[in-house]
Design an enzyme around this catalytic site. Structure first.
Site, PDB file in Angstrom:
ATOM      1  N   GLY A 108      -8.047  97.334 -86.914  1.00 28.80           N
ATOM      2  CA  GLY A 108      -9.055  95.897 -86.857  1.00 28.80           C
ATOM      3  C   GLY A 108      -9.227  94.905 -88.063  1.00 28.80           C
ATOM      4  O   GLY A 108      -8.800  95.650 -88.928  1.00 28.80           O
ATOM      5  N   ARG A 109      -9.981  94.316 -88.116  1.00 27.54           N
ATOM      6  CA  ARG A 109     -10.268  93.560 -89.451  1.00 27.54           C
ATOM      7  C   ARG A 109     -10.505  95.067 -90.866  1.00 27.54           C
ATOM      8  O   ARG A 109     -10.357  94.508 -91.761  1.00 27.54           O
ATOM      9  CB  ARG A 109     -11.286  93.308 -89.369  1.00 27.54           C
ATOM     10  N   ILE A 110     -11.939  95.720 -90.348  1.00 27.71           N
ATOM     11  CA  ILE A 110     -11.863  96.345 -91.641  1.00 27.71           C
ATOM     12  C   ILE A 110     -10.736  97.599 -91.944  1.00 27.71           C
ATOM     13  O   ILE A 110     -10.684  97.984 -92.466  1.00 27.71           O
ATOM     14  CB  ILE A 110     -12.951  97.613 -90.792  1.00 27.71           C
TER      15      ILE A 110
ATOM     16  N   ARG B  13      -4.803 100.255 -80.454  1.00 22.26           N
ATOM     17  CA  ARG B  13      -4.403 100.437 -79.306  1.00 22.26           C
ATOM     18  C   ARG B  13      -3.210  99.303 -78.793  1.00 22.26           C
ATOM     19  O   ARG B  13      -2.168  99.594 -78.038  1.00 22.26           O
ATOM     20  CB  ARG B  13      -5.514  99.493 -78.139  1.00 22.26           C
TER      21      ARG B  13
ATOM     22  N   ALA C 260     -16.714 105.160 -88.023  1.00 23.80           N
ATOM     23  CA  ALA C 260     -16.143 104.045 -87.243  1.00 23.80           C
ATOM     24  C   ALA C 260     -17.721 104.055 -85.973  1.00 23.80           C
ATOM     25  O   ALA C 260     -18.637 103.486 -86.463  1.00 23.80           O
ATOM     26  CB  ALA C 260     -14.956 104.393 -85.973  1.00 23.80           C
ATOM     27  N   ARG C 261     -17.827 105.441 -85.075  1.00 22.91           N
ATOM     28  CA  ARG C 261     -18.916 105.309 -84.761  1.00 22.91           C
ATOM     29  C   ARG C 261     -19.133 107.481 -84.623  1.00 22.91           C
ATOM     30  O   ARG C 261     -18.305 107.509 -84.152  1.00 22.91           O
ATOM     31  CB  ARG C 261     -19.129 104.974 -83.236  1.00 22.91           C
TER      32      ARG C 261
ATOM     33  N   GLU D  87     -26.746 110.280 -83.756  1.00 14.19           N
ATOM     34  CA  GLU D  87     -27.317 109.908 -85.321  1.00 14.19           C
ATOM     35  C   GLU D  87     -29.356 108.959 -84.832  1.00 14.19           C
ATOM     36  O   GLU D  87     -29.212 108.406 -84.121  1.00 14.19           O
ATOM     37  CB  GLU D  87     -26.904 109.481 -85.894  1.00 14.19           C
TER      38      GLU D  87
ATOM     39  N   HIS E  85     -25.130 106.484 -92.154  1.00 16.83           N
ATOM     40  CA  HIS E  85     -24.477 105.071 -91.390  1.00 16.83           C
ATOM     41  C   HIS E  85     -24.259 104.524 -92.331  1.00 16.83           C
ATOM     42  O   HIS E  85     -25.785 103.222 -91.829  1.00 16.83           O
ATOM     43  CB  HIS E  85     -25.609 105.130 -90.225  1.00 16.83           C
ATOM     44  N   ILE E  86     -24.602 103.958 -93.892  1.00 17.24           N
ATOM     45  CA  ILE E  86     -24.421 102.733 -94.602  1.00 17.24           C
ATOM     46  C   ILE E  86     -23.400 102.446 -94.821  1.00 17.24           C
ATOM     47  O   ILE E  86     -24.150 101.114 -95.912  1.00 17.24           O
ATOM     48  CB  ILE E  86     -25.343 103.601 -95.950  1.00 17.24           C
TER      49      ILE E  86
HETATM   50  C1  8YV Z   1     -25.021  98.398 -88.518  1.00 13.83           C
HETATM   51  C2  8YV Z   1     -22.785  98.923 -87.830  1.00 13.83           C
HETATM   52  O1  8YV Z   1     -25.891  98.900 -89.952  1.00 13.83           O
HETATM   53  O2  8YV Z   1     -22.082  96.286 -87.746  1.00 13.83           O
HETATM   54  C3  8YV Z   1     -22.441  98.072 -86.878  1.00 13.83           C
HETATM   55  O3  8YV Z   1     -21.028  98.487 -86.090  1.00 13.83           O
HETATM   56  O4  8YV Z   1     -22.387 100.094 -88.191  1.00 13.83           O
HETATM   57  C4  8YV Z   1     -23.757  98.708 -89.133  1.00 13.83           C
HETATM   58  O5  8YV Z   1     -23.458  97.568 -89.700  1.00 13.83           O
HETATM   59  C5  8YV Z   1     -25.117  99.378 -87.773  1.00 13.83           C
HETATM   60  O6  8YV Z   1     -25.180  99.434 -86.640  1.00 13.83           O
HETATM   61  C6  8YV Z   1     -27.073  98.260 -87.416  1.00 13.83           C
HETATM   62  O7  8YV Z   1     -26.902  97.563 -86.466  1.00 13.83           O
END
Ligand code: 8YV
Length: 330
Positions: free
Chosen positions: A155-157, A178, A238-239, A268, A286-287
């Site tokens: 995607g964009r990132i 995908r 990502a997650r 997390e 997560h920064i």
């Molecule tokens: C957020 C992120 O800081 O934008 C997202 O999807 O993972 C982070 O930029 C986090 O989700 C808090 O809302």
């Protein structure tokens, strides 16, 4: 009477003030992370919520609050929202794409470099007072320039990371997604589409940027890690849940891959404790989107969305970045 909204976590006070111009706002300056029961209770009487990734909006929360009309996330990812449940109940959802793309791509690249060049591992060594002499193989890592950058999720990132790698560091960029990108977008980030197998096999540095969903759960687990080069690194911005953290910790401990950089974790802010016992992993809380300018842009966009979703401001009825507007119309 102004409609009531909830701001679920602490955010920039001036942006809460923007909301106060239109709404009766219950905010959370103490920054409590609400349990589900508290969230349900705080949402009572609220028509909208300025949300973050830390609160889950599922059928139970929505059914307890049938007056709720809008859930506006201050995040691009929205796996904390059951969008289908929202659509079925006429609740509009929004997120904050675009404003964080370059900042997050910067961070993904930085984390990948820190991982490849063992920056935090060597800093810990130095801080422990263990640096007594130079040696030819001390903290030797893998090169970034000229290496093969693999991106899962384009995607964009992902595209931002690809551009940094190809244009700034002369990397060969391969990706799996995908769907394949349009040729002009592929050319813009000098990236070639490959199968997932080829991505795992050929990447020197694999960066995960795919959104979390049932389909991407444990997209990288023990079988995938086994296909990677022993010299490869893996970076996840990502997650948590896209990578099987237990399998990763084991692969790192057994040096089946060289190193990992993780900004996101399963469950997390709790971490799989095994990750804390392996030296070859860079861990950040997560920064990836955390610059002042970008966090302000995200908060302002979430506020714009909430204001418009509830029928106020210049874009009344047309929030700038909806997720399920089409489903609501249909
Ligand atoms: C957020 C992120 O800081 O934008 C997202 O999807 O993972 C982070 O930029 C986090 O989700 C808090 O809302």
């Amino acid at each position: 009477m102004k409609p009531a909204v909830l701001v679920s976590r602490a955010v920039f006070p001036d942006i809460v003030d923007r909301l106060r111009a239109h709404f009766d706002v219950e905010d959370n300056p103490q920054d409590r992370v609400f349990t589900k029961a508290e969230l349900i209770q705080r949402l009572a009487g609220k028509q909208g919520v300025f949300a973050t990734g830390s609160e889950r909006f599922d059928a139970e929360v929505l059914d307890a609050n049938p007056q709720l009309k809008a859930v506006c996330n201050m995040a691009v990812g929205y796996n904390n929202i059951d969008v289908d449940a929202c659509s079925a109940r006429g609740v509009l959802c929004t997120n904050t794409p675009d404003v964080l793309t370059e900042t997050t791509a910067d961070f993904g690249f930085a984390l990948m470099m820190a991982t490849a060049r063992r920056i935090t591992e060597s800093e810990h060594f130095l801080r422990r007072g263990e640096w007594k002499k130079w040696s030819y193989d001390m903290f030797t890592g893998g090169d970034v320039h000229g290496a093969t950058l693999g991106i899962l999720g384009m995607g964009r990132i992902g595209q931002g990371i690809a551009r940094r790698g190809a244009l700034g560091f002369g990397m060969k960029v391969i990706y799996h997604n995908r769907s394949r990108l349009a040729p002009d977008i592929e050319a813009g980030c000098r990236a070639s589409y490959v199968s997932k197998e080829a991505l795992l096999r050929d990447a020197d540095h694999l960066v995960i940027v795919v959104p979390y969903s049932a389909a991407s759960h444990h997209a990288i687990g023990a079988p995938e890690l086994a296909q990677m080069k022993r010299s490869a690194t893996l970076t996840n911005i990502a997650r948590g849940g896209v990578v099987d953290d237990a399998a990763l910790a084991q692969a790192l401990a057994e040096r089946r891959i060289a190193a990992a950089g993780l900004d996101v974790f399963e469950g997390e802010p709790a971490l799989n404790p095994a990750l804390l016992t392996v030296p070859n992993v860079v861990l950040t809380p997560h920064i990836a989107s955390a610059t002042i300018a970008t966090r302000r842009a995200m908060a302002n966009l979430a506020a714009d969305n909430l204001i418009a979703a509830l029928g106020f401001g210049p874009q009344a009825g047309h929030p700038p970045t909806p997720i399920n507007a089409a489903a609501l119309k249909g």
